[in-house]
Design a protein around this motif. Structure first.
Motif, PDB file in Angstrom:
ATOM      1  N   GLU A  78       0.805  -1.221   0.000  1.00 44.80           N
ATOM      2  CA  GLU A  78       0.000   0.000   0.000  1.00 44.80           C
ATOM      3  C   GLU A  78       0.842   1.276   0.000  1.00 44.80           C
ATOM      4  O   GLU A  78       0.417   2.317  -0.519  1.00 44.80           O
ATOM      5  CB  GLU A  78      -0.913  -0.022   1.221  1.00 44.80           C
ATOM      6  N   LEU A  79       2.038   1.218   0.562  1.00 45.12           N
ATOM      7  CA  LEU A  79       2.859   2.420   0.678  1.00 45.12           C
ATOM      8  C   LEU A  79       3.293   2.965  -0.678  1.00 45.12           C
ATOM      9  O   LEU A  79       3.714   4.120  -0.768  1.00 45.12           O
ATOM     10  CB  LEU A  79       4.087   2.151   1.550  1.00 45.12           C
ATOM     11  N   VAL A  80       3.216   2.165  -1.736  1.00 42.85           N
ATOM     12  CA  VAL A  80       3.584   2.696  -3.053  1.00 42.85           C
ATOM     13  C   VAL A  80       2.470   3.577  -3.620  1.00 42.85           C
ATOM     14  O   VAL A  80       2.683   4.303  -4.588  1.00 42.85           O
ATOM     15  CB  VAL A  80       3.920   1.565  -4.054  1.00 42.85           C
ATOM     16  N   ASP A  81       1.279   3.516  -3.023  1.00 46.41           N
ATOM     17  CA  ASP A  81       0.138   4.279  -3.524  1.00 46.41           C
ATOM     18  C   ASP A  81       0.110   5.647  -2.851  1.00 46.41           C
ATOM     19  O   ASP A  81      -0.557   5.862  -1.833  1.00 46.41           O
ATOM     20  CB  ASP A  81      -1.174   3.533  -3.241  1.00 46.41           C
ATOM     21  N   SER A  82       0.812   6.610  -3.424  1.00 46.88           N
ATOM     22  CA  SER A  82       0.932   7.916  -2.766  1.00 46.88           C
ATOM     23  C   SER A  82      -0.400   8.655  -2.695  1.00 46.88           C
ATOM     24  O   SER A  82      -0.575   9.529  -1.835  1.00 46.88           O
ATOM     25  CB  SER A  82       1.974   8.778  -3.481  1.00 46.88           C
ATOM     26  N   THR A  83      -1.365   8.315  -3.548  1.00 44.66           N
ATOM     27  CA  THR A  83      -2.694   8.912  -3.418  1.00 44.66           C
ATOM     28  C   THR A  83      -3.262   8.620  -2.045  1.00 44.66           C
ATOM     29  O   THR A  83      -3.871   9.492  -1.397  1.00 44.66           O
ATOM     30  CB  THR A  83      -3.647   8.378  -4.505  1.00 44.66           C
TER      31      THR A  83
END
Length: 243
Positions: free
Chosen positions: A204-209
């Motif tokens: 989830e941390l790759v999803d900066s949104t």
């Protein structure tokens, strides 16, 4: 609920707000230090030598796992949910891919290669890649054990038995492909090692949104039947159709 129908937890003076904000900052710093320590433990994990000779279909021809490093010592694999015959790639994986796309050049200049791997045939993958406008290398593991060995794809028999292993536990799943990230290292002798994989909310941390939404008053606001991104996220070329 209308876009403007949100009740605050309280209305205070600027000085009172600063007190509350500083208290939260203390907790945020605790989380930052904990994350740093966790990252160090991740890097300290032991490695597993990759013994199997995996090969992938790429736009440049058949390539081994070692060749996907493209001369670098580290490789991140985005296990993208896209099975043979699917009309389009997974919405959640597409959401992640939009965020990952901009990191490619920075990773490559920091000794890290990034590839997407899916079970769909290469022609189906490349058609969707072009539709999305992505540049990150995307290869097909069609006919390979790779996705199964790294526990993101499952046979119909495994699904029927409820014997699927996903995110390091036995799980009941109804589809043959799920998502994740895996990391590999290639040493000076050309030997490849698996160093890390994460699944479920682990990527989830790759999803900066999400990271930005978490700063807003409404947060992620996932209030639909799924209570996750499936309640609102669309492929980036599909939003206009909903206006």
């Amino acid at each position: 609920m209308s876009p403007h129908d949100l009740t605050p937890t309280g209305i205070v003076s600027r000085d009172e707000w600063l007190v509350a904000r500083q208290e939260l900052l203390t907790r945020e710093k605790e989380l930052t230090r904990l994350r740093d320590a966790l990252n160090a433990r991740r890097r300290a994990l032991p490695w597993v030598k990759v013994e199997k000779a995996y090969a992938f279909d790429t736009l440049e021809g058949r390539r081994t796992l070692a060749e996907l490093f493209d001369g670098r010592s580290q490789l991140i694999v985005h296990h993208f949910m896209f099975g043979p015959g699917w009309e389009a790639g997974c919405i959640g994986c597409s959401f992640a891919a939009d965020h990952i796309e901009g990191t490619r050049v920075h990773l490559e200049y920091h000794d890290v290669s990034l590839v997407r791997v899916s079970r769909a045939p290469l022609a189906e993958i490349d058609a969707y890649r072009k539709r999305m406008g992505w540049q990150v290398k995307w290869v097909s593991s069609h006919g390979s054990d790779f996705n199964y060995d790294y526990q993101v794809s499952f046979t119909p028999e495994e699904i029927a038995r409820g014997a699927v292993t996903y995110n390091y536990a036995t799980a009941n799943v109804s589809i043959e492909d799920l998502s994740g990230l895996s990391v590999f290292y290639r040493d000076a002798n050309g030997e490849v090692f698996h160093t890390y994989s994460t699944y479920g909310r682990g990527d989830e941390l790759v999803d900066s949104t999400y990271m930005l939404l978490d700063m807003t008053p409404r947060g992620r606001n996932e209030t639909g039947p799924h209570h996750n991104l499936m309640d609102w996220v669309k492929r980036h070329d599909e939003y206009a159709a909903t206006k």
